[in-house]
Scaffold this motif. Structure first.
Motif, PDB file in Angstrom:
ATOM      1  N   PRO A  55       0.836  -1.205   0.000  1.00 59.25           N
ATOM      2  CA  PRO A  55       0.000   0.000   0.000  1.00 59.25           C
ATOM      3  C   PRO A  55       0.866   1.248   0.000  1.00 59.25           C
ATOM      4  N   THR A  56       0.419   2.295  -0.692  1.00 51.68           N
ATOM      5  CA  THR A  56       1.217   3.508  -0.791  1.00 51.68           C
ATOM      6  C   THR A  56       0.502   4.749  -0.269  1.00 51.68           C
ATOM      7  N   PHE A  57      -0.775   4.626   0.132  1.00 54.22           N
ATOM      8  CA  PHE A  57      -1.432   5.775   0.746  1.00 54.22           C
ATOM      9  C   PHE A  57      -0.767   6.067   2.079  1.00 54.22           C
ATOM     10  N   ASN A  58      -0.782   7.330   2.496  1.00 56.37           N
ATOM     11  CA  ASN A  58      -0.311   7.656   3.834  1.00 56.37           C
ATOM     12  C   ASN A  58      -1.397   8.453   4.554  1.00 56.37           C
ATOM     13  N   PRO A  59      -1.976   7.875   5.616  1.00 56.33           N
ATOM     14  CA  PRO A  59      -1.560   6.630   6.247  1.00 56.33           C
ATOM     15  C   PRO A  59      -1.866   5.415   5.372  1.00 56.33           C
ATOM     16  N   SER A  60      -1.065   4.365   5.533  1.00 60.41           N
ATOM     17  CA  SER A  60      -1.191   3.183   4.685  1.00 60.41           C
ATOM     18  C   SER A  60      -2.544   2.508   4.833  1.00 60.41           C
ATOM     19  N   SER A  61      -3.203   2.687   5.967  1.00 59.46           N
ATOM     20  CA  SER A  61      -4.526   2.090   6.162  1.00 59.46           C
ATOM     21  C   SER A  61      -5.536   2.656   5.172  1.00 59.46           C
ATOM     22  N   GLY A  62      -5.220   3.832   4.594  1.00 54.23           N
ATOM     23  CA  GLY A  62      -6.135   4.427   3.634  1.00 54.23           C
ATOM     24  C   GLY A  62      -6.355   3.565   2.411  1.00 54.23           C
ATOM     25  N   THR A  63      -5.339   2.813   2.001  1.00 58.68           N
ATOM     26  CA  THR A  63      -5.517   1.905   0.866  1.00 58.68           C
ATOM     27  C   THR A  63      -6.561   0.854   1.184  1.00 58.68           C
ATOM     28  N   GLY A  64      -6.469   0.262   2.372  1.00 64.98           N
ATOM     29  CA  GLY A  64      -7.447  -0.753   2.773  1.00 64.98           C
ATOM     30  C   GLY A  64      -8.843  -0.182   2.925  1.00 64.98           C
ATOM     31  N   ASP A  65      -8.954   1.046   3.434  1.00 60.53           N
ATOM     32  CA  ASP A  65     -10.266   1.682   3.584  1.00 60.53           C
ATOM     33  C   ASP A  65     -10.943   1.852   2.232  1.00 60.53           C
ATOM     34  N   LEU A  66     -10.160   2.230   1.226  1.00 56.05           N
ATOM     35  CA  LEU A  66     -10.720   2.395  -0.113  1.00 56.05           C
ATOM     36  C   LEU A  66     -11.126   1.052  -0.707  1.00 56.05           C
ATOM     37  N   ILE A  67     -10.248   0.074  -0.618  1.00 58.72           N
ATOM     38  CA  ILE A  67     -10.530  -1.236  -1.212  1.00 58.72           C
ATOM     39  C   ILE A  67     -11.773  -1.862  -0.597  1.00 58.72           C
ATOM     40  N   ALA A  68     -11.975  -1.674   0.704  1.00 58.24           N
ATOM     41  CA  ALA A  68     -13.115  -2.273   1.396  1.00 58.24           C
ATOM     42  C   ALA A  68     -14.450  -1.800   0.836  1.00 58.24           C
ATOM     43  N   CYS A  69     -14.470  -0.623   0.230  1.00 57.31           N
ATOM     44  CA  CYS A  69     -15.720  -0.105  -0.325  1.00 57.31           C
ATOM     45  C   CYS A  69     -16.241  -0.979  -1.472  1.00 57.31           C
ATOM     46  N   PHE A  70     -15.369  -1.771  -2.078  1.00 53.18           N
ATOM     47  CA  PHE A  70     -15.744  -2.508  -3.279  1.00 53.18           C
ATOM     48  C   PHE A  70     -16.039  -3.984  -3.002  1.00 53.18           C
TER      49      PHE A  70
END
Length: 653
Positions: free
Chosen positions: A413-428
């Motif tokens: 993941p490259t978003f900062n904070p890195s948890s942001g990548t997971g938050d986005l993916i979870a929407c789908f």
């Protein structure tokens, strides 16, 4: 139906103001030097009818002013009404016909040309009644047909149109605009392809209900093509890189021809994934977003935009303030649309900070990469309205959410904070086909996350900020991919794609290197010069290929993903193909080396980098001929008969 009174805000064709970076959009004066009214906003085309109240944004209107609408052999006059510091209104005169009109301000004996717009008679429909709590209302229609079930949003609250095509939105007007999610089978009625009319600017006070209507036209887009491009970094630097000339001669000329040919068969749309401009040069070079819009005027397909980090105002501190200019020119920073049977979503994942920015002072232009919670809430609601979860969903944003540029090619993941990548993916969750489209990096990377979700990181139109083309005549990105764009072909829910290098044939998908020739280029003086690049100083001390064995051949497959196959034979004998984490030689001789040789500054972000789509084979001896065959996931094959030794030059094929 009864008469419909629309409360139309005249939208901007280009921001008209005295600010640097937008000077080419200033209105000309008629009969008097100087400007009586500045900061004018106007749409290039709109439906109107006699008696309709129109609002013109601008500073300097005065009681007693008169507006003249000068058409082809006709002139209409209307006094200004409801004058404020930021706008004035007028009533559309009777007798208006479909025509182009110059909007001229008359004050006593003085006149000033404000803008030019095309007006056309609108349907004679009923007034949309007010509704308690609604601050924005309107109609979505096609011809004489109201469209029900269309989603309308201000980026915070979303409603749908009723059976009459009406909507009422309880908006706090936070973002300052309202937009629709395009329904499948329709396009916005617009004569300005650079700003498709799926949105409208909100200019009234928060408590005042204003009306904005959306006119659509039918479009058979079940089959369509989407061009996806990113990172133009246009900055009007003729003496440095000649960026506008390179852009016009390359990308613009090529894609215009492609669209003209393709649209005979099916609709073509274009999605720009951000960094259309270069904030550092907005004010010094007088080239900002409105100037880019002028550069793209007349582009032959509807052009949708994503906001990049370099599309923020460098004088403004904070994300909301930094977006103001973008919103005034291109509208929503996040929105969605249905084209055929594909659901497209645009998000803004650059959270602008810009420490130390101030009026007249460019700040640090720093930012974080993630999708804000406000957007995620809107996104969840948008996705909940997609009834068919097998419908492909394509999500465009600027900064990549994942990266596989590492020695093991693992997804990170490259978003900062890195948890942001997971938050986005979870929407789908629950969707069977999701493709993230990103730019920002100036290289190609295909990143499979799961059986249902993958990210396509698209290389840059501007390659290495236009410098490789300037220094060598070869437009090559940091990973060795040619400057280019991605082409997505949709047939119902079936998607196919390929990467198209500007100036290259569609079938050209890789470049091979005889590493014996490459290593011969790395003489001591070359190694010493290259060691000035930061990552090389600690990675081989300038000798990129010190660990490459004799008779090795590298194959750079620009748009590789794990479903591709690469076959290499030597005199009919198969060679073992190994994926390697290495730099591309072409970028070194087209950019890294000539830049330092010319005495230009080292810019760490522009250096050649190790990437995830290089492959290696070991031939038996220096002079053998290899047959290379690369097949993508859709069965399309690119091939080369590589006769060795193969020269290592800037114009190698």
């Amino acid at each position: 139906m009864k008469q419909l009174t629309k409360y139309i805000v005249l939208l901007l064709a280009g921001l008209v103001s005295g600010s640097a970076g937008c000077s080419d959009a200033k209105p000309a004066a008629v009969g008097k030097p100087g400007k009586m009214v500045t900061d004018v906003y106007i749409a290039p085309s709109m439906p109107v009818y006699a008696g309709e109240k129109l609002r013109v944004l601008g500073a300097g209107f005065a009681e007693g002013d008169e507006l003249l609408l000068r058409g082809s052999g006709t002139e209409f006059s209307a006094p200004v009404e409801a004058v404020t510091e930021s706008y004035a209104c007028f009533t559309v005169p009777g007798g208006i016909t479909s025509d182009g009109y110059s909007l001229v301000l008359r004050r006593g004996a003085d006149e000033q040309l404000l803008a030019y717009t095309k007006l056309r008679p609108a349907p004679d429909w009923t007034l949309v009644p007010d509704r308690e709590g609604a601050t924005v209302k309107g109609v979505v229609y096609c011809g004489l047909k109201p469209l029900a079930g269309v989603r309308v949003s201000d980026g915070v609250v979303t409603v749908t149109t009723d059976e009459n095509g009406y909507y009422w939105l309880p908006s706090e007007k936070y973002h300052g605009y309202v937009f629709i999610t395009l329904p499948s089978g329709y396009e916005p009625y617009t004569e300005d392809t650079t700003v498709p009319a799926f949105w409208a600017s909100l200019a009234g006070p928060q408590a005042v209900c204003e009306q904005h209507n959306f006119e659509l036209v039918e479009a058979d887009n079940e089959r369509h093509t989407m061009l996806v491009a990113t990172d133009l970094h246009l900055a009007n630097r003729p003496s440095a890189t000649g960026d506008l000339t390179q852009f016009g001669d390359g990308f613009l000329t090529e894609t215009k021809a492609f669209i003209a040919a393709q649209q005979r068969q099916q609709p073509v749309y274009t999605l720009m994934l951000g960094d259309m401009t270069w904030d550092e040069f907005w004010y010094s070079n007088l080239y900002g977003l409105s100037n880019y819009k002028t550069t793209m005027a007349g582009y032959p397909s509807l052009l949708f935009h994503v906001m990049g980090n370099h599309d923020n105002d460098p004088y403004r501190v904070g994300d909301f303030a930094g977006e103001t200019m973008y919103k005034s020119v291109f509208g929503p920073t996040y929105y969605s649309m249905n084209i055929g049977r594909v659901h497209y979503i645009v998000l803004d994942n650059t959270v602008y900070i810009n420490d130390n920015g101030a009026e007249g002072t460019i700040g640090s232009r720093n930012y974080k990469r993630y999708v804000t919670e406000m957007q995620l809430e809107w996104l969840r609601d948008d996705l909940a309205a997609v009834g068919d979860k097998s419908m492909p969903v394509m999500v465009g944003f600027h900064c990549q959410s994942m990266n596989n540029y590492n020695a093991t090619f693992a997804n990170k993941p490259t978003f900062n904070p890195s948890s942001g990548t997971g938050d986005l993916i979870a929407c789908f969750d629950g969707f069977s086909r999701v493709i993230f489209l990103s730019g920002h990096t100036h290289y190609n990377a295909h990143i499979p996350y799961s059986p249902t979700l993958e990210e396509h990181n698209v290389a840059a139109v501007c390659e290495t900020w236009w410098w490789a083309g300037k220094l060598s005549g070869v437009n090559v990105c940091k990973d060795g991919a040619p400057a280019g764009y991605a082409v997505y072909e949709a047939d119902g829910t079936d998607l196919k794609w390929y990467y198209k290098g500007v100036g290259h044939d569609r079938d050209k998908q890789f470049l091979s290197y005889d590493m014996n020739s490459v290593k011969a280029f790395y003489k001591p003086e070359v190694v010493e010069l290259l060691s000035q690049w930061p990552s090389r100083a600690k990675d081989g001390q300038g000798d990129d290929y010190f660990d490459v064995e004799p008779n090795t051949v590298f194959i750079n497959v620009w748009n590789y993903d794990p479903e591709w196959t690469i076959s290499v034979t030597e005199n009919g004998r198969p060679l073992e193909v190994t994926r390697v984490w290495h730099r591309d030689p072409l970028h070194t001789i087209c950019f890294d080396y000539p830049r330092l040789k010319a005495g230009l500054a080292v810019v760490a972000d522009w250096e050649s980098l190790r990437h995830s789509h290089m492959f290696s084979v070991r031939a038996s001896e220096p002079g053998t001929t290899l047959r290379i065959e690369v097949t993508d996931r859709f069965g399309r094959t690119s091939s080369e008969v590589m006769r060795r030794p193969k020269d290592f030059t800037t114009d190698m094929k």
